[in-house]
Design an enzyme around this catalytic site. Structure first.
Site, PDB file in Angstrom:
ATOM      1  N   HIS A  41     -11.928  -5.667   8.903  1.00  0.00           N
ATOM      2  CA  HIS A  41     -12.347  -5.411   7.568  1.00  0.00           C
ATOM      3  C   HIS A  41     -13.888  -4.968   7.936  1.00  0.00           C
ATOM      4  CE1 HIS A  41     -10.004  -9.061   6.622  1.00  0.00           C
ATOM      5  NE2 HIS A  41      -9.995  -8.820   4.889  1.00  0.00           N
ATOM      6  N   GLU A  88       0.677  -1.495  -0.406  1.00  0.00           N
ATOM      7  CA  GLU A  88       0.180  -0.010  -0.154  1.00  0.00           C
ATOM      8  C   GLU A  88       0.855   0.999   0.238  1.00  0.00           C
ATOM      9  OE1 GLU A  88      -0.186  -2.430   1.982  1.00  0.00           O
ATOM     10  OE2 GLU A  88      -2.074  -3.614   1.163  1.00  0.00           O
TER      11      GLU A  88
HETATM   12  C1  TPP Z   1      -1.630  -4.571   4.163  1.00  0.00           C
HETATM   13  C2  TPP Z   1      -2.606  -5.788   3.499  1.00  0.00           C
HETATM   14  N1  TPP Z   1      -3.273  -5.221   2.274  1.00  0.00           N
HETATM   15  C3  TPP Z   1      -4.372  -6.288   1.890  1.00  0.00           C
HETATM   16  C4  TPP Z   1      -4.776  -6.980   2.161  1.00  0.00           C
HETATM   17  C5  TPP Z   1      -5.986  -7.964   1.535  1.00  0.00           C
HETATM   18  N2  TPP Z   1      -5.150  -9.524   1.418  1.00  0.00           N
HETATM   19  C6  TPP Z   1      -5.785 -10.826   2.232  1.00  0.00           C
HETATM   20  S1  TPP Z   1      -4.746 -11.617   1.282  1.00  0.00           S
HETATM   21  C7  TPP Z   1      -4.345 -10.707   0.107  1.00  0.00           C
HETATM   22  C8  TPP Z   1      -3.424 -11.906  -0.359  1.00  0.00           C
HETATM   23  C9  TPP Z   1      -1.968 -12.717   0.153  1.00  0.00           C
HETATM   24  O1  TPP Z   1      -1.500 -13.336  -0.937  1.00  0.00           O
HETATM   25  P1  TPP Z   1       0.269 -13.900  -0.041  1.00  0.00           P
HETATM   26  O2  TPP Z   1       0.284 -13.352   0.500  1.00  0.00           O
HETATM   27  O3  TPP Z   1       0.891 -14.734  -1.384  1.00  0.00           O
HETATM   28  O4  TPP Z   1      -0.665 -15.882   0.272  1.00  0.00           O
HETATM   29  P2  TPP Z   1      -1.385 -16.687   0.076  1.00  0.00           P
HETATM   30  O5  TPP Z   1      -2.937 -15.631  -0.038  1.00  0.00           O
HETATM   31  O6  TPP Z   1      -0.747 -16.522  -1.315  1.00  0.00           O
HETATM   32  O7  TPP Z   1      -1.601 -17.559   0.934  1.00  0.00           O
HETATM   33  C10 TPP Z   1      -4.010  -9.858   0.653  1.00  0.00           C
HETATM   34  C11 TPP Z   1      -4.078  -8.955  -0.762  1.00  0.00           C
HETATM   35  C12 TPP Z   1      -4.460  -7.861   4.042  1.00  0.00           C
HETATM   36  N3  TPP Z   1      -4.691  -8.416   4.286  1.00  0.00           N
HETATM   37  N4  TPP Z   1      -3.483  -6.596   4.008  1.00  0.00           N
END
Ligand code: TPP
Ligand code: TPP
Ligand code: MG
Ligand code: MG
Lengths: 325, 393, 325, 393
Positions: free
Chosen positions: A130, A60
């Site tokens: 959320h 972000e």
């Molecule tokens: C600071 C923040 N930004 C955005 C999100 C929304 N979000 C939740 S999971 C995710 C994707 C995470 O991907 P990754 O780190 O590759 O883990 P995976 O889901 O593949 O296990 C996002 C964008 C969040 N939880 N926290």
């Protein structure tokens, strides 16, 4: 006029903004091919290409830093933060950078062409991370505008105005209403003014003020009060910063009473600013203390969300309390 | 899909760590301290005219720093930051670019702005926060900026310009301009999260940006070995998939060469480049700092021997593009000019009271105008308490 | 008792905290060998070793992230942010993490042992980025405590209380007073209570409320008012969150008038929260609107700092305005 | 002083970029999909007892995920996140550690908590946010935590646990404990500024922390090639001076092996280690997601062939530590147990109203108690509107 839900209205506004100006760019996490986790940017990559609508890495502070640079270059940057709860890593880029860009440079440079969109608010069983309504965190920051629409019609008109406004704007979208709120929305271009509150219902006994998804709540409370013969003036603030002191003052001069309701916790929320200003502007006209109906001073809970929120019953009680003061 | 392809690489069946030793980072050196070139060294594109401009800028930089540090000691100026010993990084970077390229800096890169032609008066007016400051007297000394010269106004929070540079460069690409962005930062600022964000996004979003790290060994009192354990900053480029280059930051020809090829590469490939210039902050961090509290004289002396300006002078002399008489005349002239300019600028009055509230927004909102009206009334009531503005609005 | 300036008092408090508990650790940018750019941690590395007092890399989000982890482990983490203006990169780690750590885990884990120190405030010709007073940004965050001392004696007692308090505390130090404010400070250990305001001067006509370096200003204004025969009750809030509603309410019940003064910009500053709450608590006792004397709603300026700040003359005018209302 | 030593390295006189190709990152594989070992493969420390525990945990994980996704579809549960196809990363990580080691996770690592012995009831109570949830019903499903089991409560904001893990490990070192911290995160979260902060600080502050990146190819809809352009995440370790290791994340023996040696190294050297486990998120991101909107069935099928649980089963069978009858009995038993547990937990009442305000601070402050008192009065006035709490305080 078409029936649109709030998401469609936003998508439609983005489409218009990108069509009218080829320097308008939309980006954020999952914003590209997939069209965003709520689908607000759905179809935009297909229509405008990957260079103008794209996924960013998951960072972000980078999204807003990038957006600041892009906007300072003269492009129109529309950045999405996936949830308002995740805007805080970008706090420095917003509060220290975007807000102060024009001032610190003596207007040599500015990021007026920046708009930050973020779904905010509770009521979706989202718990601590959320559900937040962080508008007050930004309201203490000269240089920013903060805008929150209450329904699809407002969303489209205010978003177009935000994108075109020559100041950095944070545009919080009430995600609880994304699909739930449906209404008539013109397909053509239009704008609604920033910095102007809107009186939704004229009344004489008390002024009710809120913004975003909380409007539904105070309207419901106003209906309840009406059955008791209490006439409420209902106002949607629409722009949190800079806010429309004039409209609110005029109303309270008339009604002598004010209830402000917000989703966010009570302490140091934006309702406090309103109360502080209005007690000053309307001191001799106030017939009872200005009431604030807000979330409790806790993180946003999950299991006890129903008890936590500033619902219509709490607003209704506050109205009665104010009238009977 | 990245993870699909992982089966293509080398496979081992007992654990093998990779680490800093897995990547060898050579350093580019073109010019020796005595003014001769290393054997086989490839010169940047440079002719006598450019070389003379670069050298004069270096000297001007050295002189202005020296004079302004002295002015600060005399109490005429509130604050200053010199770039003693590392002037080549900023001046050489600007010299390797085109005028339409955007320069974003941290704060110790006034040399780039000098090269672009910011006038002595403009420098002074900024430092004295007077009515003629382009920045309207709002920021501390050395926070210069110029739209006309494509030099982004300096911002104190460290690292913030890094993802901004990525975004700026992306906009240049979007518009199809023949222009890149250069982004300067210190090895200390490279620890900020914004560094990570800016570099990774530049690689992914394919932005024509040159990241230029001035590794001068210190972040205020913190030596670089308490800042990171990797092999400098260049080694990080590998992790982002960014082409990276380490150079001798006190070698003006290496700086110009690196910037020139980085510009060509960034523009052609729509891709970022990372340059790490090795140098040393010979002076104090700022006029508020005293390095004797955290490092030795000996260490400083070792680095005095690498003076980049002397090195270029030696080359200029060898080229017969410059002589000693010219040199001392130049120093004398600049010293006089700077001193004269200080005297003029420090007397120019403060910015008009109205500038207190302009530029917060594009148009001043009602509430802010009301605050100003109230302030004016107040100042009128107590004119003695506000001597710089009372009676002037 | 010794004469100490505010820096000495802080250094002394840190020394006591590190001596009494070998799990207490101090760190931040330039905090180690050099003892901090203001020298608040001077001598601590020498005395307690590099493992307990050290430089960190230049990354505020990392400093506080690290501190959160360290505190959750049971160590006592005292982190320094070099200037309050640079706390924003750590905003997420403070507001989303530290503040919510205990709540979200059902008290399985907490970061009660975290204290964040940061020099704040203006008056040093620091311009936009060496002058901010960001307390209000944190005041909207349940779970945090925010403490600001006004002089060396207060600084030592409140810092020791903050370090020992079992909640994350942000401790803002008025850097303008670091060397300027000198006073008697006991060399031995003592604590001052968090969450309690202090009445510095009793009075009958009006209550003046502030915190930190702004106390000098309102005390000066109170003196001026005294020559007009106006008797001011002067209160130092000391803890911004959770704040001492009781003491302020009692005072305003008596005086019927309130001026709150803060260095930060007016809109959505903490003075607004106080005004909002007190108009509610003391509605029938207020004889004039609650006045807020604050910075203007602009970034912190440089050349026009004198005009910008909420100085004693502005407070004095506000007092007269309130009295003559 | 770092910059002093730059003269010691290799010197070039024409510019040479370094880039991703400058570092070769082999991948560790021990176990083939058919259950046989690669030639020359070095086994982790593992006996039949540990292997059986690991395998049972994997099966339990698979079953619970399957049941809970189904429960969510039936509307019994609000939300769930499965780890389909990448269970080995979390279970194997926990298996390579000691119980006193702290585990900090992102969210898709419930396998580590299962291995540590969090009870089925505890899982269920968290997911149904009921009065028996250790987290007091405050966070969305899958945000588990247990002080007793040294498993830090999950927090939704991504990446925040990374510098926290560094701090936690530093505290362990400070206390002289025989304990390290493992920190899991996705390749998406590795883009956050906190990643940069946490890794760099771990190297500089010499913290015994194992950074464990699950590179499963996606961050929600974003494929890893739109997340970064470097050679995965392991290549970044080089830049921080952190020992790094890439492993086959679907190879449970490689995961255990890597974690075991990382633990030993971290503890002995007081230094971090970075492990990148290559895998694939076979299921949806969460029950709110539908991957058919952004990737192909074919791609998913390619990865189904790498099932880590089947791979381990094949090994267990080959070892004669396990047989098919045991296997199907285990699946049946777990399915029944999970189903039964759902039925119990979903009926347990919500947490007491007072828990709305406890744990905001160590002691509830006056203003918050006043808010609660007011709330109770209000609920008493409108009991029908608050059916879960009315009459229960
Ligand atoms: C600071 C923040 N930004 C955005 C999100 C929304 N979000 C939740 S999971 C995710 C994707 C995470 O991907 P990754 O780190 O590759 O883990 P995976 O889901 O593949 O296990 C996002 C964008 C969040 N939880 N926290
Ligand atoms: C976000 C932020 N944190 C801290 C500071 C205070 N600060 C100013 S300069 C500096 C050191 C920077 O070192 P480096 O990046 O190496 O640049 P150099 O001074 O060596 O040119 C620090 C800590 C700041 N300006 N911004
Ligand atoms: Mg440096
Ligand atoms: Mg992933």
């Amino acid at each position: 006029m078409a029936q649109m839900n709030l998401l469609h209205a936003i998508n439609n506004a983005l489409d218009i903004a990108m069509t009218e100006n080829e320097r308008t760019v939309c980006f954020g996490e999952d914003v590209g091919y997939f069209g965003g986790v709520f689908r607000a940017t759905s179809g935009l990559q297909e229509k405008f290409g990957k260079v103008r609508c794209f996924n960013t890495p998951l960072v972000e502070q980078g999204i807003i830093g990038f957006a600041n640079g892009l906007a300072s270059q003269g492009s129109v940057a529309v950045a999405e933060i996936q949830f308002a709860d995740y805007i805080f890593p970008a706090f420095d880029q917003i509060v220290n950078e975007a807000a102060k860009f024009r001032y610190r440079s003596g207007n040599e440079f500015n990021v007026g062409k920046l708009t930050i969109r973020a779904p905010y608010g509770g009521g979706i069983a989202g718990g601590l991370y959320h559900s937040q309504s962080p508008e007050a965190y930004f309201a203490h920051t000269p240089g920013l505008k903060v805008v929150i629409p209450r329904n699809p019609y407002q969303a489209k008109g205010l978003l177009l105005a935000s994108i075109r406004d020559d100041n950095p704007v944070i545009f919080f979208e009430p995600k609880r209403l994304y699909r739930a709120s449906v209404g008539e929305v013109p397909e053509e271009d239009y704008q609604l003014p920033l910095g102007k509150a809107e009186i939704l219902q004229a009344g004489n006994d008390i002024t009710l003020l809120a913004w975003g998804a909380q409007m539904e709540i105070i309207e419901k409370a106003a209906e309840m009060a009406a059955t008791d013969g209490i006439s409420c003036e209902v106002i949607d603030l629409r722009t949190i910063l800079p806010w429309d002191i004039e409209t609110v003052t005029q109303s309270v001069m008339k009604t002598g009473r004010l209830i402000v309701s917000q989703e966010a916790p009570l302490t140091a929320g934006f309702a406090s600013e309103i109360a502080a200003t209005i007690q000053q502007e309307c001191f001799l006209h106030l017939e009872s203390p200005i009431g604030r109906v807000c979330g409790l001073d806790t993180p946003y809970p999950l299991a006890l969300e129903k008890e936590y929120v500033a619902d219509h019953l709490k607003v209704y009680e506050a109205i009665k309390h104010s009238i009977n003061y | 899909m990245n993870t699909d392809s992982y089966n293509d690489g080398a496979v081992v069946h007992t654990p093998v760590f990779i680490d800093g030793h897995s990547v060898e980072i050579p350093i580019l050196k073109i010019l020796k301290q005595d003014g001769t070139l290393y054997e086989g060294a490839e010169l940047p594109e440079i002719d006598q005219k450019l070389a003379t401009k670069v050298y004069k800028t270096l000297v001007f930089h050295r002189v202005m720093d020296e004079r302004m540090v002295a002015s600060q000691r005399q109490g005429r100026l509130s604050f200053y930051m010199a770039a003693l010993g590392e002037e080549a990084a900023s001046v050489g970077g600007a010299a390797g670019l085109k005028d339409q390229d955007m320069i974003m800096t941290q704060y110790r890169e006034q040399g780039a702005l000098m090269f672009r032609g910011f006038s002595l008066e403009d420098f002074m007016n900024q430092m004295f926060s007077n009515a003629k400051d382009l920045g309207k007297g709002r920021q501390m000394p050395i926070h210069y900026g110029s739209k006309e010269l494509n030099y982004m106004t300096v911002s104190s929070p460290l690292g913030t310009q890094i993802p901004q540079a990525t975004g700026y460069a992306y906009g240049q690409k979007l518009q199809g301009l023949d222009a890149v962005t250069i982004c300067y930062f210190g090895e200390g600022a490279a620890s900020e999260g914004d560094f990570h964000a800016g570099l990774n996004m530049a690689a992914v979003q394919e932005a024509p940006v040159i990241f230029f790290c001035r590794n001068n060994g210190y972040a205020i009192s913190t030596p670089s070995d308490e800042q990171f354990k990797g092999n400098g900053i260049a080694s990080r480029g590998v992790g982002y998939g960014i082409k990276s280059l380490r150079i001798d930051g006190n070698d003006i020809l290496a700086v110009i060469k690196a910037t020139q090829i980085a510009r060509a590469y960034a523009l052609k490939e729509n891709a970022p480049v990372l340059i790490e210039a090795m140098s040393y902050r010979l002076g104090a961090h700022s006029t508020s700092d005293d390095p004797s509290g955290y490092r030795t004289r000996e260490e400083e002396e070792r680095w005095q021997a690498n003076d980049p300006i002397l090195r270029m002078k030696n080359w200029m002399l060898a080229q017969k593009w410059w002589d000693e008489a010219q040199d001392s005349a130049l120093y004398t002239r600049y010293r006089e000019e700077v001193l004269a300019a200080v005297k003029v600028s420090e007397k120019i009055e403060k910015p008009h009271l109205d500038t207190l509230i302009t530029d917060v927004y594009d148009v001043t909102p009602v509430h802010l105008q009301a605050q100003m009206d109230e302030l004016k009334e107040h100042i009128n009531k107590y004119p003695d308490a506000y001597p710089f503005t009372a009676g002037k609005f």
